[in-house]
Design an enzyme around this catalytic site. Structure first.
Site, PDB file in Angstrom:
ATOM      1  N   GLY A 236       0.754  -1.251   0.000  1.00 27.58           N
ATOM      2  CA  GLY A 236       0.000   0.000   0.000  1.00 27.58           C
ATOM      3  C   GLY A 236       0.777   1.289   0.000  1.00 27.58           C
ATOM      4  O   GLY A 236       0.175   2.362  -0.094  1.00 27.58           O
ATOM      5  N   GLU A 270       4.078  -6.645   1.861  1.00 23.13           N
ATOM      6  CA  GLU A 270       3.737  -7.026   0.481  1.00 23.13           C
ATOM      7  C   GLU A 270       3.685  -5.822  -0.466  1.00 23.13           C
ATOM      8  O   GLU A 270       2.647  -5.539  -1.043  1.00 23.13           O
ATOM      9  CB  GLU A 270       2.356  -7.679   0.449  1.00 23.13           C
ATOM     10  CG  GLU A 270       2.179  -8.870   1.353  1.00 23.13           C
ATOM     11  CD  GLU A 270       0.728  -9.380   1.411  1.00 23.13           C
ATOM     12  OE1 GLU A 270       0.544 -10.564   1.693  1.00 23.13           O
ATOM     13  OE2 GLU A 270      -0.201  -8.572   1.175  1.00 23.13           O
ATOM     14  N   PRO A 271       4.773  -5.088  -0.620  1.00 23.34           N
ATOM     15  CA  PRO A 271       4.712  -3.910  -1.485  1.00 23.34           C
ATOM     16  C   PRO A 271       4.655  -4.283  -2.961  1.00 23.34           C
ATOM     17  O   PRO A 271       5.292  -5.244  -3.393  1.00 23.34           O
ATOM     18  CB  PRO A 271       6.039  -3.199  -1.177  1.00 23.34           C
ATOM     19  CG  PRO A 271       6.965  -4.293  -0.774  1.00 23.34           C
ATOM     20  CD  PRO A 271       6.124  -5.335  -0.089  1.00 23.34           C
ATOM     21  N   ARG A 273       3.359  -1.453  -5.805  1.00 25.89           N
ATOM     22  CA  ARG A 273       3.585  -0.176  -6.496  1.00 25.89           C
ATOM     23  C   ARG A 273       4.894   0.516  -6.087  1.00 25.89           C
ATOM     24  O   ARG A 273       5.575   1.087  -6.932  1.00 25.89           O
ATOM     25  CB  ARG A 273       2.404   0.745  -6.176  1.00 25.89           C
ATOM     26  CG  ARG A 273       2.338   1.997  -6.984  1.00 25.89           C
ATOM     27  CD  ARG A 273       1.287   2.958  -6.435  1.00 25.89           C
ATOM     28  NE  ARG A 273       0.047   2.357  -6.059  1.00 25.89           N
ATOM     29  CZ  ARG A 273      -1.056   2.329  -6.830  1.00 25.89           C
ATOM     30  NH1 ARG A 273      -1.040   2.877  -8.011  1.00 25.89           N
ATOM     31  NH2 ARG A 273      -2.157   1.764  -6.382  1.00 25.89           N
ATOM     32  N   ARG A 309      -5.585   2.937 -16.066  1.00 24.62           N
ATOM     33  CA  ARG A 309      -5.664   3.676 -14.799  1.00 24.62           C
ATOM     34  C   ARG A 309      -6.313   5.062 -14.917  1.00 24.62           C
ATOM     35  O   ARG A 309      -7.148   5.426 -14.103  1.00 24.62           O
ATOM     36  CB  ARG A 309      -4.285   3.770 -14.137  1.00 24.62           C
ATOM     37  CG  ARG A 309      -3.666   2.400 -13.839  1.00 24.62           C
ATOM     38  CD  ARG A 309      -2.474   2.473 -12.908  1.00 24.62           C
ATOM     39  NE  ARG A 309      -2.882   2.814 -11.555  1.00 24.62           N
ATOM     40  CZ  ARG A 309      -2.726   3.990 -11.015  1.00 24.62           C
ATOM     41  NH1 ARG A 309      -2.117   4.958 -11.674  1.00 24.62           N
ATOM     42  NH2 ARG A 309      -3.157   4.223  -9.790  1.00 24.62           N
ATOM     43  N   TYR A 313      -9.630   5.057 -12.694  1.00 25.71           N
ATOM     44  CA  TYR A 313      -9.523   5.746 -11.401  1.00 25.71           C
ATOM     45  C   TYR A 313      -9.328   7.247 -11.561  1.00 25.71           C
ATOM     46  O   TYR A 313      -9.037   7.930 -10.586  1.00 25.71           O
ATOM     47  CB  TYR A 313      -8.307   5.233 -10.609  1.00 25.71           C
ATOM     48  CG  TYR A 313      -8.138   3.749 -10.547  1.00 25.71           C
ATOM     49  CD1 TYR A 313      -9.088   2.937  -9.929  1.00 25.71           C
ATOM     50  CD2 TYR A 313      -7.006   3.132 -11.075  1.00 25.71           C
ATOM     51  CE1 TYR A 313      -8.901   1.573  -9.843  1.00 25.71           C
ATOM     52  CE2 TYR A 313      -6.817   1.767 -10.993  1.00 25.71           C
ATOM     53  CZ  TYR A 313      -7.772   0.985 -10.376  1.00 25.71           C
ATOM     54  OH  TYR A 313      -7.574  -0.353 -10.304  1.00 25.71           O
ATOM     55  N   CYS A 341     -12.853   3.102 -28.927  1.00 20.45           N
ATOM     56  CA  CYS A 341     -14.146   3.776 -29.156  1.00 20.45           C
ATOM     57  C   CYS A 341     -14.916   3.975 -27.849  1.00 20.45           C
ATOM     58  O   CYS A 341     -15.960   3.340 -27.624  1.00 20.45           O
ATOM     59  CB  CYS A 341     -14.961   2.961 -30.150  1.00 20.45           C
ATOM     60  SG  CYS A 341     -14.039   2.767 -31.663  1.00 20.45           S
ATOM     61  N   GLU A 342     -14.391   4.783 -26.990  1.00 23.78           N
ATOM     62  CA  GLU A 342     -15.027   5.116 -25.707  1.00 23.78           C
ATOM     63  C   GLU A 342     -14.582   6.531 -25.351  1.00 23.78           C
ATOM     64  O   GLU A 342     -13.390   6.860 -25.494  1.00 23.78           O
ATOM     65  CB  GLU A 342     -14.510   4.214 -24.567  1.00 23.78           C
ATOM     66  CG  GLU A 342     -14.697   2.745 -24.772  1.00 23.78           C
ATOM     67  CD  GLU A 342     -15.816   2.159 -23.915  1.00 23.78           C
ATOM     68  OE1 GLU A 342     -16.473   2.903 -23.177  1.00 23.78           O
ATOM     69  OE2 GLU A 342     -15.997   0.945 -24.029  1.00 23.78           O
ATOM     70  N   TYR A 370       0.421  -1.886 -12.157  1.00 25.00           N
ATOM     71  CA  TYR A 370      -1.003  -1.917 -12.534  1.00 25.00           C
ATOM     72  C   TYR A 370      -1.218  -1.269 -13.906  1.00 25.00           C
ATOM     73  O   TYR A 370      -2.231  -0.605 -14.132  1.00 25.00           O
ATOM     74  CB  TYR A 370      -1.853  -1.225 -11.458  1.00 25.00           C
ATOM     75  CG  TYR A 370      -1.597  -1.780 -10.081  1.00 25.00           C
ATOM     76  CD1 TYR A 370      -2.008  -3.071  -9.757  1.00 25.00           C
ATOM     77  CD2 TYR A 370      -0.912  -1.048  -9.116  1.00 25.00           C
ATOM     78  CE1 TYR A 370      -1.744  -3.605  -8.508  1.00 25.00           C
ATOM     79  CE2 TYR A 370      -0.644  -1.585  -7.859  1.00 25.00           C
ATOM     80  CZ  TYR A 370      -1.067  -2.863  -7.570  1.00 25.00           C
ATOM     81  OH  TYR A 370      -0.798  -3.410  -6.342  1.00 25.00           O
TER      82      TYR A 370
END
Ligand code: LLP
Length: 414
Positions: A236, A270-271, A273, A309, A313, A341-342, A370
């Site tokens: 995190g 548990e890193p 990123r 991403r 987000y 196409c979005e 990610y």
């Protein structure tokens, strides 16, 4: 610190010119810096040295085999969440005693594979899962280690989709259920409950919520006189995408180490990123420029299928020219958009950038975590190539997909 820097007008990854890699490999393209991965891993290792932790790199952030091998060779373990990630862990010969396995939906086959390989722990996310793990182990005449993932119900200020430790999320079990599980631990003769696990969210910039969650969980352990060996604090740690001021590994360690030392538990971390995020960039080529109404658009050859991403987000990734234009410092405001196409297919909005032309390259920074890992074949677009740079050398560590990869396994019936 990462190793993507300008020398003169050219962006380099370590000692290789990014434009040179793009010319040889094509775009869209992911480039990872091996030495940045190692620097970041070692920063954590150094910061937590006094606790002798097991640092398990979170495979979901970047599961490229060469990235995993780089870290495993340096001494890292792996945090996995699926049979597919276990398969990758085996391919890079990760010592089983360095693997922890989380995830709310582990299936019987996945559990049995992991038992067979002899992983250190399952991070258990429900009582029913614990029953299944115990049953599988019994059937295989083995005893396995498990940790109970507790949802500590702490508030974390990050994007709602990447917070995991608040009461209403699906992760872990609440304190009441955890208490019941520990009380009835005698029932699970083939599953030794050796630890507790928390993971409160991702891209967290301060140590406060970690301290809060750890204290809550350790309080629970004390209160209930629970005897365990391990505390897994999840991942995190946040990183810099633009102007964030995240805690350093050292300041994080200073804040949490005293509480963990007092508990006498062995630490697992548990890193994802923190290690991989700024170790990678995505390189994309300008296809067209156009103006719709008052908006300037730059259309590039990678879209939300390559890097979701920003769309998912509203994440901000710095976008830089791979080669700064000579002479003129003219800049303008653009939306950098992809070919999908979005309307949500964008890499950046209202970015003030040098005026590049067709064929020029942009680097999307902070794309090591990610990013490729969440890419897809949407709009039937082959996935990008991945390259690993080490000093003055580089290697393609995942070939660009071809059209035939898109239809692998499909058949034509009508
Ligand atoms: N451990 C567990 C149990 C996790 O679920 C995660 C991430 C990690 C460790 C690693 O977290 P990190 O150190 O990377 O923050 N796709 C989102 C991030 C989702 C994170 C999911 N869990 C994004 O692009 O921001």
């Amino acid at each position: 610190m990462h190793r993507f820097k300008y020398k003169g007008r050219s962006l380099y990854c370590e000692n290789v010119r990014v434009a040179r890699i793009a010319k040889e490999v094509g775009t869209p393209l992911y480039i990872y810096s091996r030495n940045t991965l190692l620097d970041h891993y070692r920063k954590i290792e150094k910061a937590l040295k006094g606790l002798s932790p097991l640092i398990c790199f979170s495979v979901k952030s970047n599961s490229n085999l060469s990235v995993l091998k780089t870290l495993v060779k340096a001494g890292a373990g792996l945090d996995i969440v699926s049979g597919g990630e276990l398969y990758r862990a085996k391919l890079v010969k990760t010592p089983p005693e360095r693997i922890v396995y989380a995830g709310v939906g582990k299936k019987r086959d996945e559990i049995m594979d992991a038992i067979r390989y002899g992983i250190l722990f399952f991070n258990i996310e429900s009582q029913e899962e614990l029953e299944l793990v115990n049953q599988c182990a019994r059937g295989m005449k083995k005893t396995v280690n498990v940790a109970i993932r507790i949802n500590p119900d702490v508030d974390v200020s990050t994007h709602a989709y990447i917070t995991t430790g608040m009461g209403q999320t699906k992760f872990g079990v609440d304190f009441k259920t955890a208490k019941n599980i520990f009380r009835s631990s005698w029932k699970y003769r083939n599953a030794n409950i050796k630890g507790v696990h928390i993971h409160i969210g991702s891209q967290i910039l301060s140590a406060r919520p970690f301290r809060h969650a750890i204290k809550k969980v350790l309080g629970f352990v004390d209160e209930n006189k629970i005897s365990i060996e391990y505390l897994n604090v999840g991942g995190g740690l946040g990183i810099v995408y633009s102007f964030e001021k995240p805690q350093t590994a050292a300041s994080f360690a200073r804040k949490i180490a005293p509480i963990i030392k007092r508990s006498k538990l062995k630490l697992i971390f548990e890193p994802g990123r923190f290690i991989s995020g700024n170790s990678g960039i995505m390189v994309t080529k300008v296809l067209y420029r156009k103006k719709n109404g008052r908006k300037n658009f730059i259309i590039v050859d990678s879209g939300m299928n390559d890097l979701i991403r920003p769309s998912l987000y509203r994440a901000y990734h710095t976008i830089l020219p791979v080669t700064k234009p000579a002479g003129s410092l003219k800049k303008a405001k653009f939306d950098i958009v992809g070919p999908i196409c979005e309307s949500s297919d964008f890499l950046g909005k209202d970015r003030v950038l040098p005026v590049l032309k067709k064929g020029d390259l942009f680097a999307v920074m902070g794309a090591g975590a990610y990013s490729f890992a969440m890419s897809s074949n949407y709009n039937s677009r082959p996935r990008a190539a991945e390259v690993l740079v080490d000093g003055t050398r580089f290697a393609v560590v995942r070939k660009r997909e071809a059209y035939k990869d898109l239809v692998r396994g499909e058949s034509v019936r009508a």
